[in-house]
Design a protein around this motif. Structure first.
Motif, PDB file in Angstrom:
ATOM      1  N   LYS A 222      41.795   5.083  -8.941  1.00 45.51           N
ATOM      2  CA  LYS A 222      42.187   4.884 -10.332  1.00 45.51           C
ATOM      3  C   LYS A 222      41.514   3.631 -10.870  1.00 45.51           C
ATOM      4  CE  LYS A 222      46.217   4.490 -13.341  1.00 45.51           C
ATOM      5  NZ  LYS A 222      47.693   4.402 -13.397  1.00 45.51           N
ATOM      6  N   ASN A 223      40.721   3.757 -11.936  1.00 45.22           N
ATOM      7  CA  ASN A 223      39.951   2.617 -12.421  1.00 45.22           C
ATOM      8  C   ASN A 223      40.238   2.252 -13.874  1.00 45.22           C
ATOM      9  OD1 ASN A 223      37.992   4.234 -14.157  1.00 45.22           O
ATOM     10  ND2 ASN A 223      37.599   5.150 -12.149  1.00 45.22           N
ATOM     11  N   ASN A 224      40.995   3.066 -14.581  1.00 45.93           N
ATOM     12  CA  ASN A 224      41.352   2.816 -15.984  1.00 45.93           C
ATOM     13  C   ASN A 224      40.131   2.669 -16.898  1.00 45.93           C
ATOM     14  OD1 ASN A 224      44.166   2.799 -15.546  1.00 45.93           O
ATOM     15  ND2 ASN A 224      44.063   0.696 -14.798  1.00 45.93           N
ATOM     16  N   GLY A 225      38.983   3.156 -16.424  1.00 43.06           N
ATOM     17  CA  GLY A 225      37.798   3.140 -17.272  1.00 43.06           C
ATOM     18  C   GLY A 225      37.003   1.853 -17.231  1.00 43.06           C
ATOM     19  N   CYS A 226      37.185   1.048 -16.181  1.00 36.56           N
ATOM     20  CA  CYS A 226      36.442  -0.208 -16.101  1.00 36.56           C
ATOM     21  C   CYS A 226      36.216  -0.598 -14.650  1.00 36.56           C
ATOM     22  CB  CYS A 226      37.200  -1.322 -16.826  1.00 36.56           C
ATOM     23  SG  CYS A 226      36.357  -2.919 -16.803  1.00 36.56           S
ATOM     24  N   ILE A 227      34.966  -0.813 -14.262  1.00 40.43           N
ATOM     25  CA  ILE A 227      34.637  -1.298 -12.930  1.00 40.43           C
ATOM     26  C   ILE A 227      33.474  -2.288 -13.052  1.00 40.43           C
ATOM     27  CG2 ILE A 227      35.385   0.822 -11.757  1.00 40.43           C
ATOM     28  CD1 ILE A 227      32.465   1.583 -11.438  1.00 40.43           C
ATOM     29  N   ALA A 228      33.268  -3.059 -11.999  1.00 36.53           N
ATOM     30  CA  ALA A 228      32.142  -3.999 -11.985  1.00 36.53           C
ATOM     31  C   ALA A 228      31.502  -3.990 -10.606  1.00 36.53           C
ATOM     32  CB  ALA A 228      32.606  -5.403 -12.337  1.00 36.53           C
ATOM     33  N   ILE A 229      30.200  -4.118 -10.579  1.00 33.45           N
ATOM     34  CA  ILE A 229      29.462  -4.271  -9.327  1.00 33.45           C
ATOM     35  C   ILE A 229      29.254  -5.774  -9.126  1.00 33.45           C
ATOM     36  CG2 ILE A 229      27.437  -3.587  -8.007  1.00 33.45           C
ATOM     37  CD1 ILE A 229      29.191  -1.265  -9.038  1.00 33.45           C
ATOM     38  N   ALA A 230      29.748  -6.300  -8.031  1.00 34.73           N
ATOM     39  CA  ALA A 230      29.708  -7.750  -7.832  1.00 34.73           C
ATOM     40  C   ALA A 230      29.472  -8.088  -6.370  1.00 34.73           C
ATOM     41  CB  ALA A 230      31.022  -8.379  -8.307  1.00 34.73           C
ATOM     42  N   SER A 231      29.072  -9.315  -6.137  1.00 36.52           N
ATOM     43  CA  SER A 231      28.906  -9.792  -4.763  1.00 36.52           C
ATOM     44  C   SER A 231      30.231 -10.370  -4.270  1.00 36.52           C
ATOM     45  CB  SER A 231      27.817 -10.872  -4.706  1.00 36.52           C
ATOM     46  OG  SER A 231      28.158 -11.952  -5.557  1.00 36.52           O
ATOM     47  N   GLU A 232      30.399 -10.401  -2.963  1.00 41.00           N
ATOM     48  CA  GLU A 232      31.594 -11.000  -2.365  1.00 41.00           C
ATOM     49  C   GLU A 232      31.597 -12.499  -2.633  1.00 41.00           C
ATOM     50  OE1 GLU A 232      34.144  -9.767  -0.785  1.00 41.00           O
ATOM     51  OE2 GLU A 232      33.598  -7.798  -0.021  1.00 41.00           O
ATOM     52  N   LEU A 233      32.784 -13.046  -2.933  1.00 39.13           N
ATOM     53  CA  LEU A 233      32.890 -14.491  -3.105  1.00 39.13           C
ATOM     54  C   LEU A 233      32.901 -15.177  -1.742  1.00 39.13           C
ATOM     55  CD1 LEU A 233      35.565 -14.879  -5.923  1.00 39.13           C
ATOM     56  CD2 LEU A 233      33.076 -14.977  -6.127  1.00 39.13           C
ATOM     57  N   GLU A 234      32.357 -16.376  -1.711  1.00 37.68           N
ATOM     58  CA  GLU A 234      32.371 -17.148  -0.467  1.00 37.68           C
ATOM     59  C   GLU A 234      33.797 -17.576  -0.154  1.00 37.68           C
ATOM     60  OE1 GLU A 234      30.353 -21.177   1.454  1.00 37.68           O
ATOM     61  OE2 GLU A 234      29.929 -20.590  -0.613  1.00 37.68           O
ATOM     62  N   ARG A 235      34.216 -17.351   1.077  1.00 37.36           N
ATOM     63  CA  ARG A 235      35.566 -17.723   1.496  1.00 37.36           C
ATOM     64  C   ARG A 235      35.493 -18.684   2.672  1.00 37.36           C
ATOM     65  NH1 ARG A 235      38.964 -14.495  -1.257  1.00 37.36           N
ATOM     66  NH2 ARG A 235      38.198 -12.460  -1.940  1.00 37.36           N
ATOM     67  N   PRO A 236      36.495 -19.568   2.811  1.00 38.01           N
ATOM     68  CA  PRO A 236      36.485 -20.494   3.943  1.00 38.01           C
ATOM     69  C   PRO A 236      36.584 -19.741   5.265  1.00 38.01           C
ATOM     70  CG  PRO A 236      38.610 -20.540   2.825  1.00 38.01           C
ATOM     71  CD  PRO A 236      37.690 -19.737   1.956  1.00 38.01           C
ATOM     72  N   ASN A 237      35.857 -20.218   6.268  1.00 37.71           N
ATOM     73  CA  ASN A 237      35.850 -19.567   7.580  1.00 37.71           C
ATOM     74  C   ASN A 237      36.814 -20.197   8.568  1.00 37.71           C
ATOM     75  OD1 ASN A 237      33.715 -17.634   7.025  1.00 37.71           O
ATOM     76  ND2 ASN A 237      32.339 -19.401   6.964  1.00 37.71           N
ATOM     77  N   ASN A 238      37.312 -21.388   8.241  1.00 33.60           N
ATOM     78  CA  ASN A 238      38.232 -22.073   9.141  1.00 33.60           C
ATOM     79  C   ASN A 238      39.096 -23.038   8.344  1.00 33.60           C
ATOM     80  OD1 ASN A 238      36.626 -24.548   8.840  1.00 33.60           O
ATOM     81  ND2 ASN A 238      35.138 -23.495  10.151  1.00 33.60           N
ATOM     82  N   LEU A 239      40.041 -23.670   9.021  1.00 30.25           N
ATOM     83  CA  LEU A 239      40.987 -24.551   8.345  1.00 30.25           C
ATOM     84  C   LEU A 239      40.284 -25.762   7.719  1.00 30.25           C
ATOM     85  CD1 LEU A 239      44.052 -24.270   8.004  1.00 30.25           C
ATOM     86  CD2 LEU A 239      44.334 -25.953   9.826  1.00 30.25           C
ATOM     87  N   GLU A 240      39.257 -26.260   8.381  1.00 27.93           N
ATOM     88  CA  GLU A 240      38.531 -27.414   7.851  1.00 27.93           C
ATOM     89  C   GLU A 240      37.882 -27.078   6.507  1.00 27.93           C
ATOM     90  OE1 GLU A 240      34.964 -30.548   9.129  1.00 27.93           O
ATOM     91  OE2 GLU A 240      35.553 -28.923  10.485  1.00 27.93           O
ATOM     92  N   GLU A 241      37.208 -25.935   6.429  1.00 26.39           N
ATOM     93  CA  GLU A 241      36.598 -25.508   5.170  1.00 26.39           C
ATOM     94  C   GLU A 241      37.664 -25.245   4.108  1.00 26.39           C
ATOM     95  OE1 GLU A 241      34.007 -22.201   5.762  1.00 26.39           O
ATOM     96  OE2 GLU A 241      32.709 -23.248   7.187  1.00 26.39           O
ATOM     97  N   PHE A 242      38.799 -24.721   4.535  1.00 27.20           N
ATOM     98  CA  PHE A 242      39.933 -24.438   3.657  1.00 27.20           C
ATOM     99  C   PHE A 242      40.345 -25.713   2.925  1.00 27.20           C
ATOM    100  CE2 PHE A 242      44.619 -23.157   3.447  1.00 27.20           C
ATOM    101  CZ  PHE A 242      44.434 -22.086   2.580  1.00 27.20           C
ATOM    102  N   PHE A 243      40.535 -26.798   3.684  1.00 31.19           N
ATOM    103  CA  PHE A 243      40.974 -28.054   3.078  1.00 31.19           C
ATOM    104  C   PHE A 243      39.842 -28.769   2.346  1.00 31.19           C
ATOM    105  CE2 PHE A 243      44.696 -27.432   5.735  1.00 31.19           C
ATOM    106  CZ  PHE A 243      45.708 -27.892   4.906  1.00 31.19           C
ATOM    107  N   THR A 244      38.608 -28.492   2.725  1.00 31.29           N
ATOM    108  CA  THR A 244      37.480 -29.055   1.990  1.00 31.29           C
ATOM    109  C   THR A 244      37.463 -28.524   0.561  1.00 31.29           C
ATOM    110  OG1 THR A 244      36.123 -29.328   3.977  1.00 31.29           O
ATOM    111  CG2 THR A 244      34.970 -29.217   1.871  1.00 31.29           C
ATOM    112  N   LEU A 245      37.776 -27.245   0.393  1.00 31.63           N
ATOM    113  CA  LEU A 245      37.838 -26.651  -0.944  1.00 31.63           C
ATOM    114  C   LEU A 245      38.941 -27.296  -1.771  1.00 31.63           C
ATOM    115  CD1 LEU A 245      37.331 -22.869  -0.078  1.00 31.63           C
ATOM    116  CD2 LEU A 245      35.713 -24.382  -1.230  1.00 31.63           C
ATOM    117  N   PHE A 246      40.085 -27.591  -1.137  1.00 31.59           N
ATOM    118  CA  PHE A 246      41.163 -28.269  -1.856  1.00 31.59           C
ATOM    119  C   PHE A 246      40.716 -29.657  -2.309  1.00 31.59           C
ATOM    120  CE2 PHE A 246      44.163 -25.660   0.940  1.00 31.59           C
ATOM    121  CZ  PHE A 246      44.312 -24.690  -0.031  1.00 31.59           C
TER     122      PHE A 246
END
Length: 251
Positions: A64-88
């Motif tokens: 179900k798409n309600n008439g709207c979709i987008a082709i996009a790249s995956e967002l960069e996500r933290p790989n570990n706790l250190e990267e997690f807190f670096t983003l904060f």
């Protein structure tokens, strides 16, 4: 990846428009939601195309798409706790409240929890690599785009991660229906992480053992517990309400 539905597409347009290669909108739709996408896409120089219903269904694999979709790249996500807190740190956040998931396997529950986390301004979500739902199209749709706004990291060992958070100064609460202490009588003045257990079984014993304290959402009817995504909303808003009250008193 394919972003499905207006919520997911608009969320990505607001948070990271450069990740979108193109947006496809049903040629039969002309309404305020379409106008909002067109307006936001134009501001961010994102290509928008009109497409047939069949083409949209083919790309979204009949979801179900309600008439709207987008082709996009995956967002960069933290790989570990250190990267997690670096983003904060990059956002100027110190000891933001966190949600820890222990065996949440239903993508709809995961998506709803993402939405609750975004709504309450919690810092992010931590989940184990094993026995947890991955972020897929259903999670993105259910979250209404909150998977783009909430930091999310999967860790190898949940108990070890909880110990690491405690070493950083976090007080870790486990939400368990059998707990004696009520969510509403608990002091959340300190850096807080709250652990939510899997559907049906709740928190694992090992996870309970490493939490600083177990608390419950008190039930006043005949049912013994709430769905985990509903319970998360109750708990997160109570924690944020307390923290906002403390801030108002100190301002």
């Amino acid at each position: 990846m394919v972003l499905i539905g207006f919520h997911a597409v608009l969320s990505r347009l607001k948070t990271c428009p450069s990740s979108i290669s193109e947006i496809l909108i049903s040629e039969s739709r002309v309404d305020n939601r379409v106008n909002k996408v067109l307006e936001t896409a134009k501001k961010n120089n994102v290509l928008v195309k009109k497409s047939s219903k069949n083409e949209l269904e083919k790309i979204s694999k009949n979801k179900k798409n309600n008439g709207c979709i987008a082709i996009a790249s995956e967002l960069e996500r933290p790989n570990n706790l250190e990267e997690f807190f670096t983003l904060f740190s990059k956002q100027g956040l110190e000891y933001p409240p966190l949600v820890i998931l222990d065996g949440i396997t239903d993508p709809r529950n995961l998506g709803a929890i993402f939405r609750n986390v975004d709504a309450t301004g919690f810092g992010g979500i931590i989940a184990p690599m094993d026995n947890s739902a991955p972020i897929n199209d259903l999670v993105v749709r259910t979250s209404c785009g909150a998977t783009d706004t909430v930091f999310y990291v999967r860790v190898k060992n949940l108990s070890r991660t909880i110990y690491q958070l405690q070493d950083l100064g976090y007080f870790v609460y486990g939400l368990a229906s059998e707990a004696q202490n009520s969510l509403f009588s608990t002091n959340f003045a300190f850096p807080v992480a709250i652990v939510l257990g899997g559907e049906g079984k709740g928190l694992r014993k090992l996870t309970k053992d490493v939490c600083d304290e177990l608390i419950c959402v008190p039930m006043f009817g005949e049912l013994e517990s709430l769905n985990v995504s509903v319970a998360s909303g109750v708990a997160l808003f109570e924690i944020i309400n307390q923290k906002m009250s403390i801030k108002r008193k100190t301002d």
